[in-house]
Design a protein around this motif. Structure first.
Motif, short mmCIF file in Angstrom:
data_model
loop_
_atom_site.label_atom_id
_atom_site.label_comp_id
_atom_site.label_asym_id
_atom_site.label_seq_id
_atom_site.Cartn_x
_atom_site.Cartn_y
_atom_site.Cartn_z
N PHE A 28 0.56 -1.18 -0.05
CA PHE A 28 0.11 0.12 -0.03
C PHE A 28 0.85 1.31 -0.06
O PHE A 28 0.33 2.25 0.11
CB PHE A 28 -0.86 0.12 1.08
CG PHE A 28 -1.53 -1.25 1.37
CD1 PHE A 28 -2.56 -1.71 0.35
CD2 PHE A 28 -1.55 -1.98 2.45
CE1 PHE A 28 -3.19 -2.93 0.46
CE2 PHE A 28 -2.18 -3.34 2.64
CZ PHE A 28 -3.14 -3.49 1.58
N GLY B 10 2.54 2.55 -2.32
CA GLY B 10 2.75 3.25 -3.53
C GLY B 10 1.47 4.50 -3.49
O GLY B 10 1.91 5.61 -4.01
N TRP B 11 0.63 4.36 -2.56
CA TRP B 11 -0.25 5.68 -2.17
C TRP B 11 -0.35 6.21 -1.06
O TRP B 11 -1.02 7.22 -0.87
CB TRP B 11 -1.74 5.25 -3.10
CG TRP B 11 -2.12 4.14 -2.43
CD1 TRP B 11 -2.04 2.69 -2.81
CD2 TRP B 11 -3.12 3.99 -1.54
NE1 TRP B 11 -2.74 1.86 -1.93
CE2 TRP B 11 -3.44 2.59 -1.10
CE3 TRP B 11 -3.93 5.13 -0.58
CZ2 TRP B 11 -4.46 2.27 -0.10
CZ3 TRP B 11 -4.89 4.56 0.43
CH2 TRP B 11 -5.21 3.25 0.69
N THR C 283 -10.24 11.29 -1.64
CA THR C 283 -9.28 11.63 -2.94
C THR C 283 -7.86 11.18 -3.03
O THR C 283 -7.32 11.01 -3.85
CB THR C 283 -9.20 13.09 -3.17
OG1 THR C 283 -8.78 13.65 -1.88
CG2 THR C 283 -10.62 13.77 -3.37
N GLU C 284 -7.46 10.57 -1.93
CA GLU C 284 -6.19 10.03 -1.61
C GLU C 284 -6.20 8.43 -1.20
O GLU C 284 -5.15 7.94 -1.09
CB GLU C 284 -5.46 10.74 -0.64
CG GLU C 284 -5.08 12.08 -0.86
CD GLU C 284 -4.06 12.90 0.15
OE1 GLU C 284 -3.37 12.26 0.88
OE2 GLU C 284 -4.02 14.09 0.27
N ILE C 285 -7.35 7.90 -1.39
CA ILE C 285 -7.34 6.58 -1.09
C ILE C 285 -7.43 5.68 -2.65
O ILE C 285 -8.32 6.13 -3.38
CB ILE C 285 -8.59 6.23 -0.44
CG1 ILE C 285 -8.38 6.84 0.95
CG2 ILE C 285 -8.57 4.64 -0.24
CD1 ILE C 285 -9.65 6.64 1.88
N LYS C 286 -6.54 4.60 -2.68
CA LYS C 286 -6.83 4.11 -4.00
C LYS C 286 -7.68 3.02 -4.02
O LYS C 286 -8.69 3.16 -5.27
CB LYS C 286 -5.48 3.34 -4.43
CG LYS C 286 -5.16 2.83 -5.69
CD LYS C 286 -3.67 2.36 -5.97
CE LYS C 286 -3.45 1.88 -7.34
NZ LYS C 286 -2.22 1.47 -7.68
N PRO C 287 -8.11 2.09 -3.27
CA PRO C 287 -9.45 1.40 -3.30
C PRO C 287 -10.27 2.06 -2.86
O PRO C 287 -11.04 1.85 -2.02
CB PRO C 287 -8.90 0.07 -2.56
CG PRO C 287 -8.10 0.62 -1.69
CD PRO C 287 -7.36 1.73 -2.25
N ARG C 288 -10.85 3.08 -3.62
CA ARG C 288 -11.93 3.91 -3.19
C ARG C 288 -13.19 3.71 -2.90
O ARG C 288 -13.82 3.66 -2.11
CB ARG C 288 -12.21 5.14 -4.53
CG ARG C 288 -13.17 6.25 -3.98
CD ARG C 288 -13.28 7.03 -5.50
NE ARG C 288 -14.39 7.69 -5.34
CZ ARG C 288 -14.47 9.32 -4.75
NH1 ARG C 288 -13.44 9.64 -4.38
NH2 ARG C 288 -15.45 9.61 -4.74
#
Length: 374
Positions: free
Chosen positions: A193, A195-196, A265-270
C-alpha cells in the motif's frame, strides 16, 4: 437480543451524542430486561470499547439505571484504563527523551497519536495496545538499538528465516517498567500500500505535538486513511466482513476533524473505502448524515458482516475458507510462481523451505487460527 442486535445496540451507544433520544431506549431496554449484560460486556470487551461505553453512559446519566454490579464493573475498567494511559503518556515522554538527542523525531501512529492529539474527550476513553511510531528507513534500526540500550527487549525471538531490515515494523519491544510494547515502523503500512500511502505523504502534513515537543502525529486526513488501511486492508476486514468497533469509533471521531469524502481523494481502493465508511455509518445509526454514499462493495461488505453476526456456521465456514485460500493460492503458490522470475523471491523461499522452524511456526499459526472459531 441476538448477537447482531447487541452489536448494533453497542454502535448506537457509542454515538449517543448524535441521537440523544436513544438514551430513553437504552433505559427502556434495561427496565424490560431485554439485554443480556454478560453478552453485552463480552462484546464490548472483545472490541475494546468498554471505557468508551462507560463514558457515554456516564455523560447521559444511564449508569444509575444499570444493574449495580455492571455499573461498578464499567467504572473499574475505566479507572484501570485511565491509570494505564497515564503511564503510557509517561512512556511516550521517555521514548522522546531517548530518540531526540540523536536527532530522531518520531511520528506517532494510531491510538497513541490520537491520544497525544486530543482526539478523545477523556484520557481513559481509548484502550491502547502497542505504541506505534514511524521513523525514516535510515533511522529504523538505529532507533531500535537506542530503545534496547534504554532497557527495552524484543518481546519474542525473530525466526532466523526472516529479515528484520525488510519488516514493516521492528519486532515488538517491551520494557519491564512499562505496560505497553512499542513497534518502530520504517513504513506506516504494508509494502503493497506504500505506493499511495507512505512516509513522504505523511511527512508533508505531519503536525507537531504541543505537549510533547520533538514528536509528531499525522494529519487528521492521514489518520483517517491509515484507519481504513489498517482495519479493512491490512487486517482484511473487507475480505472477511469484519468491523472493529474500536476502529469504527476512531473513524467516527476523526470524521469530525476531517470530512470523509475529502479523504477519499487520496485512497486508491476508493470503492472499498466507501463501503467501510457507509458500514460504520449504519452500525452507529447515523443514516446519511455521517456519509451519504453506498456502492456494490458496501452491499457485499454489509452482507458478509450481517451473516457473520447472525450465523456461527457462516462465520466459521467463510473465515476458514478465506484463510486457507489466502495461504495456499496467494501465499504458497503465488510465491512459488514469483520465484521463477525474481531472484529476491527465490532467496526468500530458500530461507524458509529449508528451515525446520518455519514449518513449526506455520503449524502453530494454523492451530491458533482454528482455535478461534466460535
Amino acid at each position: 437480543m441476538t448477537d447482531r442486535e447487541i452489536y448494533y445496540f453497542t454502535g448506537k451507544c457509542l454515538a449517543l451524542e448524535e441521537h440523544p433520544e436513544f438514551k430513553d431506549q437504552v433505559i427502556a431496554c434495561v427496565k424490560s430486561e431485554m439485554i443480556d449484560w454478560h453478552q453485552f460486556v463480552s462484546l464490548c470487551s472483545d472490541h475494546l470499547v468498554l471505557p468508551a461505553i462507560y463514558l457515554k453512559f456516564r455523560a447521559y446519566d444511564i449508569l444509575d439505571h444499570l444493574p449495580e454490579d455492571l455499573s461498578s464493573h464499567l467504572q473499574e475498567v475505566y479507572a484501570l484504563n485511565v491509570s494505564r494511559n497515564t503511564q503510557i503518556l509517561k512512556q511516550l515522554h521517555e521514548i522522546i527523551s531517548v530518540l531526540n538527542p540523536h536527532k530522531i523525531y518520531p511520528v506517532f501512529l494510531k491510538g497513541s497519536a490520537n491520544l497525544l492529539d486530543g482526539l478523545y474527550a477523556d484520557i481513559g476513553e481509548r484502550i491502547l495496545g502497542d505504541i506505534d511510531f514511524l521513523v525514516s528507513d535510515d533511522e529504523y534500526l538505529k532507533s531500535a538499538r537506542l530503545m534496547k540500550d534504554a532497557g527495552y527487549a524484543e518481546a519474542y525471538d525473530t525466526p532466523d528465516y526472516k529479515d528484520i531490515k525488510t519488516f514493516k515494523h521492528y519486532p515488538r519491544l517491551y520494557h519491564p517498567g512499562y505496560g505497553a510494547t512499542i513497534e518502530i515502523h520504517r513504513i506506516p503500512v504494508d509494502e503493497e500500500f506504500t505506493g499511495w500511502f507512505n512516509n513522504e505523504l505523511i511527512e508533508l502534513e505531519k503536525q507537531s505535538v504541543e505537549d510533547l515537543p520533538g514528536s509528531y502525529v499525522p494529519s487528521a486526513k492521514h489518520k483517517l486513511i491509515h484507519n481504513f488501511i489498517h482495519g479493512q486492508l491490512s487486517n482484511q476486514g473487507h475480505l472477511f466482513g469484519r468491523l472493529s468497533l474500536r476502529g469504527a469509533y476512531d473513524l467516527y471521531l476523526l470524521s469530525k476533524k476531517f470530512p470523509l469524502e475529502r479523504a477519499l481523494t487520496e485512497i486508491k481502493p476508493r470503492q472499498k473505502a466507501i463501503a467501510y465508511f457507509a458500514l460504520v455509518r449504519r452500525v452507529f445509526g447515523l443514516d446519511l448524515a455521517f456519509f451519504p454514499k453506498r456502492n456494490r462493495a458496501y452491499r457485499v461488505l454489509y452482507t458478509k458482516h450481517a451473516l457473520n453476526l447472525s450465523s456461527v456456521l457462516f462465520y466459521n465456514a467463510h473465515r476458514s475458507t478465506l484463510f486457507l485460500g489466502e495461504r495456499i493460492f496467494k501465499g504458497y503458490l503465488g510465491q512459488i510462481f514469483q520465484a521463477f522470475y525474481s531472484e529476491e523471491k527465490r532467496t526468500y523461499l530458500n530461507r524458509r523451505i529449508f528451515n525446520r522452524k518455519w514449518y513449526g511456526d506455520h503449524l502453530r499459526l494454523y492451530l491458533k487460527f482454528f482455535a478461534k472459531n466460535k
